[in-house]
Enzyme design. Sequence first.
Site, mmCIF file in Angstrom:
data_model
loop_
_atom_site.group_PDB
_atom_site.id
_atom_site.type_symbol
_atom_site.label_atom_id
_atom_site.label_comp_id
_atom_site.label_asym_id
_atom_site.label_seq_id
_atom_site.Cartn_x
_atom_site.Cartn_y
_atom_site.Cartn_z
ATOM 1 C CB ILE A 155 34.479 19.151 -11.889
ATOM 2 C CG1 ILE A 155 35.058 19.335 -10.485
ATOM 3 C CG2 ILE A 155 33.538 17.953 -11.865
ATOM 4 C CD1 ILE A 155 33.991 19.556 -9.400
ATOM 5 C CG ASP B 232 41.066 12.054 -21.862
ATOM 6 O OD1 ASP B 232 42.275 12.241 -21.684
ATOM 7 O OD2 ASP B 232 40.190 12.892 -21.586
HETATM 8 N N1 LIG Z 1 38.035 29.942 -8.465
HETATM 9 C C1 LIG Z 1 37.288 29.215 -9.272
HETATM 10 N N2 LIG Z 1 36.048 28.821 -8.886
HETATM 11 C C2 LIG Z 1 35.282 28.075 -9.695
HETATM 12 N N3 LIG Z 1 35.645 27.679 -10.915
HETATM 13 C C3 LIG Z 1 36.855 28.040 -11.364
HETATM 14 C C4 LIG Z 1 37.750 28.811 -10.580
HETATM 15 N N4 LIG Z 1 38.870 29.027 -11.305
HETATM 16 C C5 LIG Z 1 38.693 28.386 -12.495
HETATM 17 N N5 LIG Z 1 37.486 27.786 -12.530
HETATM 18 C C6 LIG Z 1 36.884 27.015 -13.630
HETATM 19 O O1 LIG Z 1 37.776 26.039 -14.125
HETATM 20 C C7 LIG Z 1 37.589 25.940 -15.551
HETATM 21 C C8 LIG Z 1 38.822 25.419 -16.212
HETATM 22 O O2 LIG Z 1 39.051 24.099 -15.791
HETATM 23 P P1 LIG Z 1 40.314 23.300 -16.367
HETATM 24 O O3 LIG Z 1 40.219 21.917 -15.849
HETATM 25 O O4 LIG Z 1 41.548 24.062 -16.041
HETATM 26 O O5 LIG Z 1 40.107 23.466 -17.902
HETATM 27 P P2 LIG Z 1 39.750 22.513 -19.105
HETATM 28 O O6 LIG Z 1 38.552 21.729 -18.750
HETATM 29 O O7 LIG Z 1 39.553 23.460 -20.235
HETATM 30 O O8 LIG Z 1 40.952 21.619 -19.277
HETATM 31 C C9 LIG Z 1 37.289 27.365 -15.969
HETATM 32 O O9 LIG Z 1 36.488 27.398 -17.108
HETATM 33 C C10 LIG Z 1 36.534 27.916 -14.800
HETATM 34 O O10 LIG Z 1 35.153 27.721 -15.062
HETATM 35 C C1 LIG Z 2 37.131 14.720 -22.257
HETATM 36 C C2 LIG Z 2 36.915 16.162 -21.992
HETATM 37 O O1 LIG Z 2 35.817 16.582 -21.748
HETATM 38 O O2 LIG Z 2 38.003 16.941 -21.996
HETATM 39 P P1 LIG Z 2 38.084 18.469 -21.527
HETATM 40 O O3 LIG Z 2 37.596 18.515 -20.116
HETATM 41 O O4 LIG Z 2 39.569 18.792 -21.616
HETATM 42 O O5 LIG Z 2 37.229 19.254 -22.447
#
Ligand SMILES: Nc1ncnc2c1ncn2[C@@H]1O[C@H](COP(=O)(O)OP(=O)(O)O)[C@@H](O)[C@H]1O
Ligand SMILES: CC(=O)OP(=O)(O)O
Length: 414
Positions: free
Chosen positions: A213, A152
């Site tokens: 995000i 990353d």
């Molecule tokens: N419709 C939505 N509105 C706001 N937030 C959402 C929605 N659907 C999913 N999320 C958020 O996105 C997060 C996951 O983001 P993601 O980038 O897929 O995961 P990670 O960071 O674990 O890789 C979930 O925890 C949830 O908070």
């Molecule tokens: C770097 C990092 O925060 O990764 P993730 O969003 O997958 O937890």
Amino acid sequence: MPKSILAVNAGSSSVKITFYTLENPPRTIADASISGITAPPPTLKYQKGDKKHKEEVKEKLSTPQDTFKYLLQRCFSDPDLSEVASVDDLEYICHRVVHGGDYRDAVEINDETLDRLKGLEDLAPLHNFSALEIVRLCRVELPKVRSITFFDSAFHQTIPEAVRTYPINQEIAKANGLRKYGFHGISYSFILRSVAQFLNKPIEKTNLVVLHIGSGASICAIKDGKSVDTSMGLTPLAGLPGATRSGSIDPSLVFHYTNEAGKLSPASTSEMHISTAEDILNKQSGWKALTGTTDFSQIAVENPTSKAHKLAFDIFVDRIQGYIGSYYVKLNGELDGVVFAGGIGEKSALLRRTLVDKCQCLGLAIDDVANDKGPGDEETVKDISKGSSKGPRVLVCQTNEQFEMAYHCACSRS
Ligand SMILES: Nc1ncnc2c1ncn2[C@@H]1O[C@H](COP(=O)(O)OP(=O)(O)O)[C@@H](O)[C@H]1O
Ligand SMILES: CC(=O)OP(=O)(O)O
Ligand SMILES: [Mg+2]
């Protein structure tokens, strides 16, 4: 049978794997993931083409290694997945490793590189442990498959010295590798290439502010196709708050929070040492501490269920707005677009609308219908800017870290 690429994205609470064909560009064969490892029962999700499957996992999966082994076995034993029936069908395994220290590029795992990565584990025990456990397992159990680790942090090696240096004793900083590294770079690399292509611009002339995000959240300023600043720092804790992370706070706060701050956290194991302070700020803060939920879709709603939910939303908007303003100035106002990505960025029309409204003075404006609709399944980049807007484009990009790793793996081969 042509060989395939397996891309692994291991987090603290989930392991996601995707199988790709070994061609340029790679094509997805199947996706599988297990989430909820830390909050059992874990859930297995599986997708091949249009076929989707979800089930609760009955087995006890307490480690990333167990989880990965279980996922792999499920995929190998599935008659619908004849393309990947055994380890012999795999040529490469790509691993997402969050912290790559000074590495500028992906590396193939051998005795020497594995040793160097071990040295980094102390710098990022919370983030590298799961991924490296799986790398170690693959070395032992799948010795014929080549393991490549993607970092990353590598995308941010272009951040200038004055931005990456913390104003502390430089001898100590250098000896301990204490500087801004930045993360989510595999995602930023995917987004940059996809958006540049969408805008029909060469990558090296593309200027963007990108928001990745999700449960972890960061933002990146890209000038002429290179990262010039990002909100995460030495570790992924700095910058924006997240599902369980505080984001940037006054560093002294933690000593007022508890006098145990420097002690080992009960979450430490014999292989992984983390302090109580790290545990509190990484795992017991963020949306979870404010509202009780880690799911931002329950927070980003028109009528929040509590004042705390509203406050969590407002805090996130405030912090992001601050970074957009700062990065706009750092890019001299010459940006092609602001890009929303990651689970929240891709799915929350409300957050996008609220932020764009708050950044009107920078010329950002969105089309409400396009924003509410969001990108379609097959749409990697969607322009949600208001038609008449002369300001930077507002875009949504469905990022894909697994694809990015497989893509570079296939490119470096051809
Ligand atoms: N419709 C939505 N509105 C706001 N937030 C959402 C929605 N659907 C999913 N999320 C958020 O996105 C997060 C996951 O983001 P993601 O980038 O897929 O995961 P990670 O960071 O674990 O890789 C979930 O925890 C949830 O908070
Ligand atoms: C770097 C990092 O925060 O990764 P993730 O969003 O997958 O937890
Ligand atoms: Mg992620």
